[in-house]
Design a protein around this motif. Structure first.
Motif, PDB file in Angstrom:
ATOM      1  N   MET A   1      72.991  25.689  29.641  1.00  0.00           N
ATOM      2  CA  MET A   1      72.236  25.364  30.817  1.00  0.00           C
ATOM      3  C   MET A   1      71.238  24.290  30.454  1.00  0.00           C
ATOM      4  SD  MET A   1      69.619  27.664  33.030  1.00  0.00           S
ATOM      5  CE  MET A   1      70.636  27.878  34.455  1.00  0.00           C
ATOM      6  N   THR A   2      71.053  23.356  31.333  1.00  0.00           N
ATOM      7  CA  THR A   2      70.048  22.317  31.192  1.00  0.00           C
ATOM      8  C   THR A   2      68.915  22.627  32.154  1.00  0.00           C
ATOM      9  OG1 THR A   2      71.763  20.690  30.726  1.00  0.00           O
ATOM     10  CG2 THR A   2      69.617  19.845  31.370  1.00  0.00           C
ATOM     11  N   PHE A   3      67.661  22.612  31.662  1.00  0.00           N
ATOM     12  CA  PHE A   3      66.491  22.850  32.500  1.00  0.00           C
ATOM     13  C   PHE A   3      65.576  21.649  32.385  1.00  0.00           C
ATOM     14  CE2 PHE A   3      62.071  24.498  32.837  1.00  0.00           C
ATOM     15  CZ  PHE A   3      62.092  24.722  34.205  1.00  0.00           C
ATOM     16  N   THR A   4      65.271  21.020  33.517  1.00  0.00           N
ATOM     17  CA  THR A   4      64.403  19.858  33.546  1.00  0.00           C
ATOM     18  C   THR A   4      63.185  20.142  34.403  1.00  0.00           C
ATOM     19  OG1 THR A   4      66.286  18.367  33.291  1.00  0.00           O
ATOM     20  CG2 THR A   4      64.247  17.407  34.151  1.00  0.00           C
ATOM     21  N   ALA A   5      62.006  19.874  33.828  1.00  0.00           N
ATOM     22  CA  ALA A   5      60.744  19.916  34.569  1.00  0.00           C
ATOM     23  C   ALA A   5      60.262  18.472  34.619  1.00  0.00           C
ATOM     24  CB  ALA A   5      59.721  20.814  33.877  1.00  0.00           C
ATOM     25  N   ALA A   6      60.330  17.867  35.795  1.00  0.00           N
ATOM     26  CA  ALA A   6      60.027  16.452  35.954  1.00  0.00           C
ATOM     27  C   ALA A   6      58.540  16.231  36.165  1.00  0.00           C
ATOM     28  CB  ALA A   6      60.819  15.890  37.133  1.00  0.00           C
ATOM     29  N   GLY A   7      58.020  15.184  35.546  1.00  0.00           N
ATOM     30  CA  GLY A   7      56.622  14.818  35.712  1.00  0.00           C
ATOM     31  C   GLY A   7      55.905  14.765  34.373  1.00  0.00           C
ATOM     32  N   GLU A   8      54.619  14.423  34.434  1.00  0.00           N
ATOM     33  CA  GLU A   8      53.821  14.307  33.218  1.00  0.00           C
ATOM     34  C   GLU A   8      53.796  15.628  32.450  1.00  0.00           C
ATOM     35  OE1 GLU A   8      49.298  13.165  31.852  1.00  0.00           O
ATOM     36  OE2 GLU A   8      49.994  12.532  33.827  1.00  0.00           O
ATOM     37  N   GLY A   9      54.118  15.562  31.184  1.00  0.00           N
ATOM     38  CA  GLY A   9      54.159  16.757  30.348  1.00  0.00           C
ATOM     39  C   GLY A   9      55.474  17.508  30.422  1.00  0.00           C
ATOM     40  N   GLY A  10      56.374  17.049  31.254  1.00  0.00           N
ATOM     41  CA  GLY A  10      57.657  17.727  31.429  1.00  0.00           C
ATOM     42  C   GLY A  10      58.683  17.257  30.427  1.00  0.00           C
TER      43      GLY A  10
END
Length: 77
Positions: A1-10
């Motif tokens: 599984m790929t998990f992406t948290a987009a944005g600064e610090g992500g």
């Protein structure tokens, strides 16, 4: 599984099976991910702190994996 948290610090992490269960790894696995889940950094923090205002994950692929990821609770300390 790929998990992406987009944005600064992500960033993007890969949830991989380990001897003791599951682990987050910054390196992509050899095989393609069965599910890709995405949110913002703020959304991830709210989701894992069980904040009711958290936006739902956007995902495609394996529904069972996405549901499991969405049900995780963070231990912050």
């Amino acid at each position: 599984m790929t998990f992406t948290a987009a944005g600064e610090g992500g960033g993007t992490w890969y949830v991989v099976r380990a001897p003791a269960g599951w682990e987050l790894d910054p390196a992509p696995p050899a095989r393609p991910a069965a599910c890709q889940a995405r949110t913002t950094v703020d959304g991830a923090l709210k989701l894992y702190a069980r904040d009711p205002s958290a936006p739902p994950l956007t995902w495609h692929g394996d529904h069972e994996l996405a549901s499991a990821l969405a049900g995780v609770k963070a231990v912050l300390g």
